[in-house]
Design a protein around this motif. Structure first.
Motif, PDB file in Angstrom:
ATOM      1  N   LYS A  58      41.138  58.548  32.769  1.00  0.00           N
ATOM      2  CA  LYS A  58      41.411  59.302  34.138  1.00  0.00           C
ATOM      3  C   LYS A  58      42.760  60.202  34.247  1.00  0.00           C
ATOM      4  CE  LYS A  58      39.999  55.760  37.395  1.00  0.00           C
ATOM      5  NZ  LYS A  58      40.424  54.856  38.530  1.00  0.00           N
ATOM      6  N   ALA A  59      42.275  61.490  34.335  1.00  0.00           N
ATOM      7  CA  ALA A  59      43.519  62.564  34.693  1.00  0.00           C
ATOM      8  C   ALA A  59      44.356  62.495  35.609  1.00  0.00           C
ATOM      9  CB  ALA A  59      42.836  63.931  34.216  1.00  0.00           C
TER      10      ALA A  59
ATOM     11  N   VAL B 175      47.594  67.032  34.729  1.00  0.00           N
ATOM     12  CA  VAL B 175      46.257  67.605  34.222  1.00  0.00           C
ATOM     13  C   VAL B 175      45.966  68.939  35.331  1.00  0.00           C
ATOM     14  CG1 VAL B 175      43.947  67.480  33.649  1.00  0.00           C
ATOM     15  CG2 VAL B 175      45.616  65.966  32.594  1.00  0.00           C
TER      16      VAL B 175
ATOM     17  N   MET C 112      38.309  63.423  44.713  1.00  0.00           N
ATOM     18  CA  MET C 112      39.092  63.007  43.153  1.00  0.00           C
ATOM     19  C   MET C 112      40.314  62.276  43.504  1.00  0.00           C
ATOM     20  SD  MET C 112      38.685  66.237  40.917  1.00  0.00           S
ATOM     21  CE  MET C 112      37.157  67.167  40.792  1.00  0.00           C
TER      22      MET C 112
ATOM     23  N   ASP D  81      40.548  59.808  40.342  1.00  0.00           N
ATOM     24  CA  ASP D  81      39.836  59.995  39.083  1.00  0.00           C
ATOM     25  C   ASP D  81      39.698  61.693  39.080  1.00  0.00           C
ATOM     26  OD1 ASP D  81      38.159  60.433  36.978  1.00  0.00           O
ATOM     27  OD2 ASP D  81      36.632  59.240  37.858  1.00  0.00           O
TER      28      ASP D  81
ATOM     29  N   SER E  17      39.012  63.209  36.212  1.00  0.00           N
ATOM     30  CA  SER E  17      38.300  63.614  35.071  1.00  0.00           C
ATOM     31  C   SER E  17      37.217  64.894  35.305  1.00  0.00           C
ATOM     32  CB  SER E  17      37.608  62.387  34.503  1.00  0.00           C
ATOM     33  OG  SER E  17      36.685  61.901  35.580  1.00  0.00           O
ATOM     34  N   GLY E  18      36.822  64.954  36.354  1.00  0.00           N
ATOM     35  CA  GLY E  18      36.020  66.026  36.605  1.00  0.00           C
ATOM     36  C   GLY E  18      36.675  67.305  36.508  1.00  0.00           C
TER      37      GLY E  18
ATOM     38  N   THR F  57      38.443  69.494  34.325  1.00  0.00           N
ATOM     39  CA  THR F  57      38.519  69.623  32.679  1.00  0.00           C
ATOM     40  C   THR F  57      38.484  71.010  32.471  1.00  0.00           C
ATOM     41  OG1 THR F  57      36.278  69.353  32.519  1.00  0.00           O
ATOM     42  CG2 THR F  57      37.328  67.540  32.463  1.00  0.00           C
TER      43      THR F  57
END
Length: 121
Positions: free
Chosen positions: A1-2, A6, A59, A64, A66-67, A69
């Motif tokens: 998980k970012a 990020v 998100m 999460d 993570s999408g 990126t």
């Protein structure tokens, strides 16, 4: 998980230009909406959008990111109907989207208010 770091990093600039601050986006205003699959950004010279796999609000609820990126590309946008004489002139200001996505606005120092559809940019 970012995490938020990020998210902030990709909003500011693409990793490939880490060593070149002249190519950073340097946002002055950032917005999205609950169902938006984009983040909208202004700097003094341009209006940008970042496409997302799912809304940023989703998100955040799931913790999460993570999408979000390297695939999330920062894309300059200037819509038909917006006067091109104001593009890249250094006087772009805020961007705002209604929480429900019903309206979006970008402001310019002398050009006034420009509207866009945040749910279908």
């Amino acid at each position: 998980k970012a995490g938020g770091a990020v998210v902030g990093h990709y909003v500011l600039h693409d990793e490939s230009v880490n060593d070149n601050p002249d190519r950073w986006v340097n946002p002055i205003s950032i917005t999205s909406c609950a169902d938006c699959k984009h983040i909208f950004i202004t700097n003094p010279f341009m209006f940008f959008k970042i496409a997302l796999d799912k809304p940023l609000a989703d998100m955040a609820r799931s913790l999460d990111f993570s999408g979000f990126t390297q695939k999330s590309q920062i894309t300059p946008v200037w819509y038909d109907g917006w006067n091109p004489k104001y593009q890249n002139d250094g006087n772009i200001r805020m961007v705002s989207a209604a929480a429900d996505g019903s309206s979006g606005y970008m402001t310019h120092k002398s050009g006034g208010v420009f509207s866009f559809n945040p749910l279908s940019p």
